[in-house]
Design a protein around this motif. Structure first.
Motif, mmCIF file in Angstrom:
data_model
loop_
_atom_site.group_PDB
_atom_site.id
_atom_site.type_symbol
_atom_site.label_atom_id
_atom_site.label_comp_id
_atom_site.label_asym_id
_atom_site.label_seq_id
_atom_site.Cartn_x
_atom_site.Cartn_y
_atom_site.Cartn_z
ATOM 1 N N GLN A 2 0.676 -1.464 -0.094
ATOM 2 C CA GLN A 2 -0.001 -0.070 0.042
ATOM 3 C C GLN A 2 0.979 1.382 0.112
ATOM 4 O O GLN A 2 0.523 2.198 -0.700
ATOM 5 C CB GLN A 2 -0.802 0.121 1.242
ATOM 6 C CG GLN A 2 -2.092 -0.854 0.952
ATOM 7 C CD GLN A 2 -3.151 -0.179 0.359
ATOM 8 O OE1 GLN A 2 -3.037 0.734 -0.162
ATOM 9 N NE2 GLN A 2 -4.231 -0.898 0.181
ATOM 10 N N LEU A 3 1.832 1.245 0.873
ATOM 11 C CA LEU A 3 2.602 2.339 0.971
ATOM 12 C C LEU A 3 3.798 2.753 -0.373
ATOM 13 O O LEU A 3 3.794 3.834 -0.785
ATOM 14 C CB LEU A 3 3.723 2.341 2.175
ATOM 15 C CG LEU A 3 2.963 2.304 3.394
ATOM 16 C CD1 LEU A 3 3.926 2.089 4.599
ATOM 17 C CD2 LEU A 3 2.343 3.591 3.597
ATOM 18 N N ALA A 4 3.817 1.512 -0.984
ATOM 19 C CA ALA A 4 4.870 1.505 -1.943
ATOM 20 C C ALA A 4 3.983 1.947 -3.398
ATOM 21 O O ALA A 4 4.584 1.971 -4.523
ATOM 22 C CB ALA A 4 5.707 0.335 -2.300
ATOM 23 N N ARG A 5 2.516 1.484 -3.168
ATOM 24 C CA ARG A 5 1.731 1.579 -4.507
ATOM 25 C C ARG A 5 1.996 0.557 -5.594
ATOM 26 O O ARG A 5 1.714 0.897 -6.563
ATOM 27 C CB ARG A 5 1.792 3.092 -4.843
ATOM 28 C CG ARG A 5 1.218 4.058 -4.019
ATOM 29 C CD ARG A 5 1.207 5.425 -4.405
ATOM 30 N NE ARG A 5 0.681 6.438 -3.460
ATOM 31 C CZ ARG A 5 0.672 7.652 -3.662
ATOM 32 N NH1 ARG A 5 1.030 8.190 -4.740
ATOM 33 N NH2 ARG A 5 0.012 8.501 -2.584
ATOM 34 N N ARG A 6 2.748 -0.443 -5.194
ATOM 35 C CA ARG A 6 2.883 -1.437 -6.175
ATOM 36 C C ARG A 6 3.032 -2.761 -5.132
ATOM 37 O O ARG A 6 3.474 -2.605 -4.358
ATOM 38 C CB ARG A 6 4.187 -1.251 -7.112
ATOM 39 C CG ARG A 6 5.412 -0.874 -6.428
ATOM 40 C CD ARG A 6 6.368 -0.355 -7.351
ATOM 41 N NE ARG A 6 7.762 0.052 -6.759
ATOM 42 C CZ ARG A 6 8.686 -0.780 -6.423
ATOM 43 N NH1 ARG A 6 8.855 -1.944 -6.950
ATOM 44 N NH2 ARG A 6 9.819 -0.270 -5.601
ATOM 45 N N GLU A 7 2.994 -3.978 -6.237
ATOM 46 C CA GLU A 7 3.279 -5.345 -5.540
ATOM 47 C C GLU A 7 4.766 -5.582 -5.321
ATOM 48 O O GLU A 7 5.471 -5.876 -6.169
ATOM 49 C CB GLU A 7 2.693 -6.246 -6.413
ATOM 50 C CG GLU A 7 1.077 -6.392 -6.292
ATOM 51 C CD GLU A 7 0.499 -6.497 -5.100
ATOM 52 O OE1 GLU A 7 0.986 -7.191 -4.376
ATOM 53 O OE2 GLU A 7 -0.645 -6.072 -4.794
ATOM 54 N N VAL A 8 5.289 -5.298 -4.069
ATOM 55 C CA VAL A 8 6.588 -5.460 -4.059
ATOM 56 C C VAL A 8 7.113 -6.662 -3.047
ATOM 57 O O VAL A 8 7.971 -7.280 -2.857
ATOM 58 C CB VAL A 8 7.429 -4.298 -3.253
ATOM 59 C CG1 VAL A 8 7.672 -3.333 -4.417
ATOM 60 C CG2 VAL A 8 6.808 -4.056 -1.949
ATOM 61 N N ALA A 9 5.833 -7.049 -2.245
ATOM 62 C CA ALA A 9 5.921 -7.997 -1.270
ATOM 63 C C ALA A 9 4.948 -9.026 -1.634
ATOM 64 O O ALA A 9 3.699 -8.915 -2.031
ATOM 65 C CB ALA A 9 5.915 -7.766 0.201
ATOM 66 N N ILE A 10 5.103 -10.494 -1.185
ATOM 67 C CA ILE A 10 4.101 -11.570 -1.404
ATOM 68 C C ILE A 10 3.160 -11.591 -0.234
ATOM 69 O O ILE A 10 3.456 -11.227 0.921
ATOM 70 C CB ILE A 10 4.965 -13.053 -1.471
ATOM 71 C CG1 ILE A 10 5.729 -12.917 -2.630
ATOM 72 C CG2 ILE A 10 3.617 -14.032 -1.452
ATOM 73 C CD1 ILE A 10 6.616 -14.233 -2.833
ATOM 74 N N VAL A 11 1.987 -11.386 -0.547
ATOM 75 C CA VAL A 11 0.799 -11.539 0.423
ATOM 76 C C VAL A 11 0.215 -12.799 0.471
ATOM 77 O O VAL A 11 -0.224 -13.066 -0.787
ATOM 78 C CB VAL A 11 -0.095 -10.178 -0.006
ATOM 79 C CG1 VAL A 11 -1.299 -10.251 1.186
ATOM 80 C CG2 VAL A 11 0.249 -8.900 0.148
ATOM 81 N N SER A 12 0.038 -13.304 1.789
ATOM 82 C CA SER A 12 -0.486 -14.663 1.625
ATOM 83 C C SER A 12 -1.138 -14.795 3.013
ATOM 84 O O SER A 12 -0.691 -14.367 4.045
ATOM 85 C CB SER A 12 0.468 -15.747 1.588
ATOM 86 O OG SER A 12 -0.020 -17.105 1.768
ATOM 87 N N PRO A 13 -2.336 -15.575 3.118
ATOM 88 C CA PRO A 13 -3.050 -15.823 4.531
ATOM 89 C C PRO A 13 -2.288 -16.515 5.295
ATOM 90 O O PRO A 13 -2.742 -16.985 6.410
ATOM 91 C CB PRO A 13 -4.182 -16.410 4.021
ATOM 92 C CG PRO A 13 -3.932 -17.203 2.718
ATOM 93 C CD PRO A 13 -3.118 -16.148 2.064
#
Length: 438
Positions: A237-248
């Motif tokens: 959100q802060l970077a405004r792009r996908e830089v980290a993998i998001v997983s449950p």
């Protein structure tokens, strides 16, 4: 170490392919090489269109050339520029032709700027500012580097050094006339007055700078917390792009992820760390160890907790802000700092968090307008100068010789700041950090 009498060349524009590329040539052979490739030396500082040919007469490119005879050039030497079409094949052909001349070689990183420094075209503070300007990522970094490049610190340092030398001359004269008490006192008193004014000026600069030199490296903000509380989502959100993998699944982030941000012109290094918890997984254990170490080095920590669960006690020497994820509420001021409440997935509350980060950065860096100090090296040498000036006034009762010695050391510190005295040990390090072609 290459001989200084060799002529050097390098690509001084961006990587090919490009519409136009600029190749710079500097040294005593520049005129000879230019004549051989272009068939002539053009009118100085006038762009001239020519057909470049190699040593066998084969055409290289339809190009534009410029000629800057020394010492009125960036390096103080004869300089030629070749503005050619920016294809790789064109540049390869031109580099091959240049390398074919005796005593002509490819430049090392920073070698053009170092030659300019050695030939008196700029002092060391201006050379450092040029490197900072090239590597500036944000507008505030650019403005600070440009102020330094204009010689603001160097000009003040040269003035201060001249004042110290003037005061030292009076003290030395007092020593010469030490047998004539009245004459000695008449010379020492104005010298001490100069030193007092000078010390006040330097101390004012040191006191007003805050942490302006840190603007070069940026503010380091670590996102930390237990696994699966939304650290990677907030990072994205802060970077405004996908830089980290998001997983449950907990434990997704195993290593430290870093991303550079520009927050209102302030450079911020955002760090997403592995979830901190007890685990038997050796890989995750290493991730937790790295997370703790990197977070401890940050300038600010965002400690994420899930919803309204109690925030764990965080032993940290840096400021810690609690960020409650998965909640859409306004941030609250608490005794320990800020307590932010947001939903990282929807972005609720992120705007308020960014605004607070900008405010923190503003306070952290201090006022950069008119800032003279750009590097820790500058600050340390000014600190040493101020201490020597302060000591010189305190030892006057012991004898003028002690004052004179401290003044000589203070002038030497400012000489090192400018790169004119005893700096060979740091020149290689500074200029090696430049890009090739500068």
């Amino acid at each position: 170490m290459h001989p200084r009498d060799q002529t050097i060349f390098a690509l001084s524009s961006g990587r090919p392919p490009a519409a136009i590329s600029m190749v710079r040539l500097s040294g005593s052979q520049a005129g000879t090489v230019l004549t051989a490739l272009a068939g002539k030396i053009p009118v100085r500082r006038i762009a001239t269109r020519v057909l470049l040919r190699d040593g066998t007469g084969q055409p290289i490119d339809d190009a534009v050339i410029l000629w800057f005879p020394g010492p009125a050039s960036a390096t103080g030497e004869d300089v030629a520029e070749f503005h050619v079409h920016g294809g790789r094949a064109v540049l390869t052909a031109l580099f091959s032709a240049l390398s074919g001349f005796a005593n002509v070689r490819a430049a090392e990183p920073g070698e053009f700027t170092r030659r300019g420094f050695e030939n008196g075209k700029l002092d060391l503070t201006e050379a450092e500012a040029l490197d900072d300007l090239i590597h500036a990522d944000t507008d505030r970094q650019r403005r600070q580097a440009l102020r330094q490049l204009k010689g603001m610190l160097g000009e003040r340092a040269r003035h201060w050094r001249a004042q110290i030398i003037d005061a030292s001359a009076l003290i030395e004269a007092g020593i010469d006339f030490s047998d004539e008490g009245d004459v000695s006192a008449e010379l020492v008193a104005p010298a001490l007055a100069k030193i007092k004014v000078l010390l006040e000026e330097i101390e004012e600069v040191l006191a007003a700078q805050g942490q302006s030199e840190r603007l070069r490296e940026g503010l380091v903000v670590a996102i930390a917390g237990a696994p699966n509380v939304g650290k990677s989502t907030l990072m994205n959100q802060l970077a405004r792009r996908e830089v980290a993998i998001v997983s449950p699944h907990a434990g997704t982030t195993r290593d430290v992820i870093e991303v550079q941000l520009d927050l209102d012109g302030y450079p911020v290094m955002l760090i997403d760390t592995a979830g901190i918890r007890e685990t038997d997984d050796p890989v995750e254990q290493e991730g937790v160890r790295r997370a703790r170490a990197r977070a401890a080095e940050a300038d600010l920590m965002l400690w994420l907790v899930d919803g309204d669960s109690a925030a764990a006690a965080v032993g940290s020497a840096v400021p810690v802000w609690t960020v409650r994820t998965k909640i859409d509420l306004e941030p609250r001021q608490t005794e320990g700092g800020f307590d932010f409440r947001l939903s990282a997935i929807r972005g609720d509350g992120v705007k308020e968090l960014i605004s607070a980060l900008v405010g923190f950065a503003r306070d952290y860096f201090g006022s950069e307008e008119g800032a003279l100090i750009g590097r820790e090296r500058h600050r340390e040498l000014l600190r040493q100068t101020a201490e020597l000036l302060r000591r010189s006034m305190s030892v006057v009762d012991k004898g003028e010789e002690f004052v004179a010695e401290d003044l000589r050391a203070a002038a030497n510190c400012l000489g090192r700041l400018l790169g004119r005295v005893d700096v060979e040990d740091i020149l290689d390090k500074i200029f090696r950090e430049f890009c090739i072609g500068k």
